[in-house]
Motif scaffolding. Structure first.
Motif, PDB file in Angstrom:
ATOM      1  N   SER A   1       0.846  -1.187   0.000  1.00  0.00           N
ATOM      2  CA  SER A   1       0.000   0.000   0.000  1.00  0.00           C
ATOM      3  C   SER A   1       0.884   1.240   0.000  1.00  0.00           C
ATOM      4  O   SER A   1       2.046   1.190   0.397  1.00  0.00           O
ATOM      5  N   ASP A   2       0.312   2.330  -0.445  1.00  0.00           N
ATOM      6  CA  ASP A   2       1.022   3.606  -0.480  1.00  0.00           C
ATOM      7  C   ASP A   2       0.119   4.653   0.159  1.00  0.00           C
ATOM      8  O   ASP A   2      -0.859   5.081  -0.449  1.00  0.00           O
ATOM      9  N   PRO A   3       0.407   5.053   1.392  1.00  0.00           N
ATOM     10  CA  PRO A   3      -0.469   6.010   2.067  1.00  0.00           C
ATOM     11  C   PRO A   3      -0.425   7.415   1.490  1.00  0.00           C
ATOM     12  O   PRO A   3      -1.236   8.246   1.843  1.00  0.00           O
ATOM     13  N   ASN A   4       0.522   7.712   0.594  1.00  0.00           N
ATOM     14  CA  ASN A   4       0.618   9.021  -0.049  1.00  0.00           C
ATOM     15  C   ASN A   4       0.647  10.140   0.985  1.00  0.00           C
ATOM     16  O   ASN A   4      -0.174  11.061   0.964  1.00  0.00           O
ATOM     17  N   GLU A   5       1.572  10.035   1.906  1.00  0.00           N
ATOM     18  CA  GLU A   5       1.666  10.958   3.035  1.00  0.00           C
ATOM     19  C   GLU A   5       1.912  12.404   2.628  1.00  0.00           C
ATOM     20  O   GLU A   5       1.733  13.318   3.426  1.00  0.00           O
ATOM     21  N   GLU A   6       2.302  12.627   1.393  1.00  0.00           N
ATOM     22  CA  GLU A   6       2.505  13.997   0.909  1.00  0.00           C
ATOM     23  C   GLU A   6       1.195  14.787   0.928  1.00  0.00           C
ATOM     24  O   GLU A   6       1.187  15.988   1.142  1.00  0.00           O
ATOM     25  N   PHE A   7       0.074  14.100   0.705  1.00  0.00           N
ATOM     26  CA  PHE A   7      -1.220  14.767   0.623  1.00  0.00           C
ATOM     27  C   PHE A   7      -2.107  14.565   1.848  1.00  0.00           C
ATOM     28  O   PHE A   7      -3.012  15.336   2.084  1.00  0.00           O
ATOM     29  N   ARG A   8      -1.834  13.479   2.616  1.00  0.00           N
ATOM     30  CA  ARG A   8      -2.699  13.166   3.754  1.00  0.00           C
ATOM     31  C   ARG A   8      -1.877  12.390   4.781  1.00  0.00           C
ATOM     32  O   ARG A   8      -1.234  11.415   4.448  1.00  0.00           O
ATOM     33  N   PRO A   9      -1.935  12.782   6.051  1.00  0.00           N
ATOM     34  CA  PRO A   9      -1.119  12.103   7.069  1.00  0.00           C
ATOM     35  C   PRO A   9      -1.728  10.794   7.587  1.00  0.00           C
ATOM     36  O   PRO A   9      -1.211  10.208   8.515  1.00  0.00           O
ATOM     37  N   TYR A  10      -2.809  10.340   7.003  1.00  0.00           N
ATOM     38  CA  TYR A  10      -3.461   9.122   7.462  1.00  0.00           C
ATOM     39  C   TYR A  10      -3.987   8.346   6.258  1.00  0.00           C
ATOM     40  O   TYR A  10      -4.124   8.888   5.165  1.00  0.00           O
ATOM     41  N   MET A  11      -4.270   7.078   6.458  1.00  0.00           N
ATOM     42  CA  MET A  11      -4.760   6.210   5.384  1.00  0.00           C
ATOM     43  C   MET A  11      -6.209   5.855   5.663  1.00  0.00           C
ATOM     44  O   MET A  11      -6.534   5.373   6.748  1.00  0.00           O
ATOM     45  N   GLU A  12      -7.088   6.106   4.693  1.00  0.00           N
ATOM     46  CA  GLU A  12      -8.496   5.756   4.825  1.00  0.00           C
ATOM     47  C   GLU A  12      -8.840   4.448   4.114  1.00  0.00           C
ATOM     48  O   GLU A  12      -9.906   3.907   4.322  1.00  0.00           O
ATOM     49  N   ASP A  13      -7.954   3.964   3.255  1.00  0.00           N
ATOM     50  CA  ASP A  13      -8.217   2.734   2.524  1.00  0.00           C
ATOM     51  C   ASP A  13      -7.922   1.525   3.403  1.00  0.00           C
ATOM     52  O   ASP A  13      -7.212   1.625   4.395  1.00  0.00           O
ATOM     53  N   GLY A  14      -8.464   0.391   3.025  1.00  0.00           N
ATOM     54  CA  GLY A  14      -8.225  -0.829   3.781  1.00  0.00           C
ATOM     55  C   GLY A  14      -8.308  -2.050   2.893  1.00  0.00           C
ATOM     56  O   GLY A  14      -8.650  -1.956   1.706  1.00  0.00           O
ATOM     57  N   HIS A  15      -8.005  -3.192   3.460  1.00  0.00           N
ATOM     58  CA  HIS A  15      -8.062  -4.443   2.709  1.00  0.00           C
ATOM     59  C   HIS A  15      -8.315  -5.603   3.662  1.00  0.00           C
ATOM     60  O   HIS A  15      -8.147  -5.478   4.870  1.00  0.00           O
ATOM     61  N   ARG A  16      -8.715  -6.711   3.080  1.00  0.00           N
ATOM     62  CA  ARG A  16      -8.890  -7.947   3.853  1.00  0.00           C
ATOM     63  C   ARG A  16      -8.647  -9.122   2.907  1.00  0.00           C
ATOM     64  O   ARG A  16      -9.188  -9.148   1.801  1.00  0.00           O
ATOM     65  N   ILE A  17      -7.835 -10.046   3.333  1.00  0.00           N
ATOM     66  CA  ILE A  17      -7.569 -11.259   2.566  1.00  0.00           C
ATOM     67  C   ILE A  17      -8.002 -12.451   3.409  1.00  0.00           C
ATOM     68  O   ILE A  17      -7.554 -12.593   4.539  1.00  0.00           O
ATOM     69  N   MET A  18      -8.887 -13.259   2.853  1.00  0.00           N
ATOM     70  CA  MET A  18      -9.350 -14.482   3.506  1.00  0.00           C
ATOM     71  C   MET A  18      -9.181 -15.613   2.502  1.00  0.00           C
ATOM     72  O   MET A  18      -9.959 -15.733   1.552  1.00  0.00           O
TER      73      MET A  18
END
Length: 97
Positions: free
Chosen positions: A4-21
């Protein structure tokens, strides 16, 4: 693997998520298939909503697949699962954030 790439240049937090089952559903009725769930949740609804989907969606998908009558299209289970989780998020006030 996953990245994943949180792109911290534009936002200091990550809103995306994932789940692998994998496996999600070990053996299908015919004894041959093995199901997995690989989900990516776009955090446009907010971090709280993404965390809810990460925690609950796989459980709802699994329940819908198990409840599916023999011969029914598994796409129906996915559609029903998404509608249920969307309704749960609405009841929790997710669309007000």
């Amino acid at each position: 693997s996953m990245a994943s790439d949180p792109n911290e240049e534009f936002r200091p937090y990550m809103e995306d998520g994932h789940r692998i089952m994998d496996p999600l559903l070990g053996t299908a009725r015919n004894g041959e298939d093995c199901w997995g769930l690989y989900a990516v949740y776009d955090g446009h609804g907010g971090e709280k909503e993404t965390k809810y989907c990460e925690a609950k969606m796989h459980e709802v998908v699994l329940a819908e697949l198990r409840a599916l009558p023999p011969g029914k299209d598994p796409r129906e289970a996915l559609i029903n699962a998404f509608k249920k989780v969307d309704g749960q998020l609405a009841m929790l006030g997710a669309w007000n954030s």
